[in-house]
Design an enzyme around this catalytic site. Structure first.
Site, short mmCIF file in Angstrom:
data_model
loop_
_atom_site.label_atom_id
_atom_site.label_comp_id
_atom_site.label_asym_id
_atom_site.label_seq_id
_atom_site.Cartn_x
_atom_site.Cartn_y
_atom_site.Cartn_z
N GLY A 20 0.92 -1.21 -0.14
CA GLY A 20 0.03 -0.06 -0.02
C GLY A 20 0.76 1.40 0.11
NE ARG A 99 -8.83 -11.89 -7.29
CZ ARG A 99 -8.33 -13.23 -7.31
NH1 ARG A 99 -7.14 -13.31 -7.01
NH2 ARG A 99 -9.09 -14.18 -7.94
CG ASN A 115 -3.90 -0.77 -12.80
OD1 ASN A 115 -3.96 -0.85 -11.45
ND2 ASN A 115 -3.41 -1.54 -13.42
CG HIS A 117 1.45 -1.95 -15.74
ND1 HIS A 117 0.99 -2.97 -15.21
CD2 HIS A 117 2.16 -1.92 -16.79
CE1 HIS A 117 1.83 -3.98 -15.88
NE2 HIS A 117 2.60 -3.27 -16.82
CD GLN A 181 9.95 9.79 -10.93
OE1 GLN A 181 8.86 10.62 -11.21
NE2 GLN A 181 10.74 9.96 -10.30
CD GLU A 182 4.54 2.23 -9.40
OE1 GLU A 182 3.42 1.91 -8.75
OE2 GLU A 182 5.34 1.28 -9.59
C1 GRF Z 1 3.03 -0.94 -7.72
O1 GRF Z 1 4.30 -1.27 -8.39
C2 GRF Z 1 1.82 -0.90 -8.64
O2 GRF Z 1 2.38 -0.40 -10.05
C3 GRF Z 1 1.53 -2.40 -8.84
O3 GRF Z 1 1.64 -3.06 -7.67
C4 GRF Z 1 2.58 -2.18 -6.95
C5 GRF Z 1 1.94 -1.98 -5.62
O4 GRF Z 1 2.81 -1.33 -4.70
N1 GRF Z 1 0.47 -2.53 -9.69
P1 GRF Z 1 1.94 -0.73 -3.31
O5 GRF Z 1 1.32 -1.84 -2.74
O6 GRF Z 1 1.44 0.44 -3.56
O7 GRF Z 1 3.28 -0.55 -2.44
#
Ligand code: GRF
Length: 229
Positions: A20, A99, A115, A117, A181-182
């Site tokens: 998370g 899921r 989402n 990715h 970066q996410e």
């Molecule tokens: C992230 O790398 C996201 O891009 C992918 O799953 C990972 C989740 O990480 N879909 P977190 O649980 O938010 O730390």
């Protein structure tokens, strides 16, 4: 969602399966006023998800709907949709939610499911994609926020961030560079949605009132010699 002069804060539901950290970046951005929205539900399919503890700590409504308790995926989806609808969720944010989203779920939130990715889509959809980018020898990797459609990581792209792949990278070091970066682009994409700035036109997502995108190219490895540049 397109909702130009919105006064109410966007009601966000976050779905997660793991640690998370993306959820945390959204919690922090909401708290800092960087997202004009509030998380009204954190929902996990895995009772051990660290995301549940983060939600608890932040004082957010949270629950686990364990997919293992359902024989059919459709029934699991229906339980999740029912909870989100009960919470009045307007935007569903998948943050490491492992899921597949079925048709009835998509139909319940048309154009309202995002989402993230950890790859530059459409390259490397699916799982273990940081390793795939490394093994392939790609010079750039990155992450993508997209709307969710019926495919796996195929929906219209909202925001992407690019990071270089370095010669001494491991899967872990590259994943960490991408994850950083996410945590920037997911709150940004959600805020664009909250401000009514996103318009889906076929495969393309228009960002209304967007400043001009800088047109310089990224080259990796960088060109140092002036005779080559
Ligand atoms: C992230 O790398 C996201 O891009 C992918 O799953 C990972 C989740 O990480 N879909 P977190 O649980 O938010 O730390």
């Amino acid at each position: 969602m397109i909702n130009g002069n919105r006064v109410e804060k966007l009601r966000i539901g976050v779905l997660a399966s793991g640690g998370g950290t993306n959820l945390q970046s959204i919690i922090d951005a909401c708290a800092a006023g960087k997202i004009h929205g509030r998380i009204v539900r954190v929902l996990c399919n895995n009772p051990d998800a660290g995301a549940l503890q983060r939600a608890e700590k932040a004082g957010l409504s949270h629950c686990c709907i364990n997919h293992r308790d359902f024989e059919r995926r459709e029934d699991f989806d229906q339980a999740v949709v029912g909870q989100l609808q009960q919470d009045g969720v307007e935007l569903v944010v998948l943050a490491g939610f492992m899921r597949i989203i079925g048709k009835a779920f998509l139909d319940a939130f048309p154009g309202r499911i995002m989402n993230i990715h950890p790859a530059l889509l459409p390259s490397f959809p699916g799982l273990h994609v940081q390793k795939k980018a490394l093994d392939y020898g790609a010079r750039f990797a990155g992450c993508t926020v997209h709307f969710v459609d019926g495919g796996v990581d195929t929906g219209p792209i909202i925001v992407q961030a690019v990071v270089p792949v370095l010669d001494d990278d491991t899967e872990d070091s590259l994943s960490a560079r991408i994850l950083e970066q996410e945590h920037r682009i997911y709150p940004y994409a959600i805020e664009l949605f909250a401000q009514g700035q996103l318009k889906i036109e076929g495969r393309r997502v228009k960002v209304l009132s967007q400043p001009d995108t800088p047109s310089q190219a990224l080259i990796n490895p960088p060109i140092f010699s002036s005779s080559l540049s």
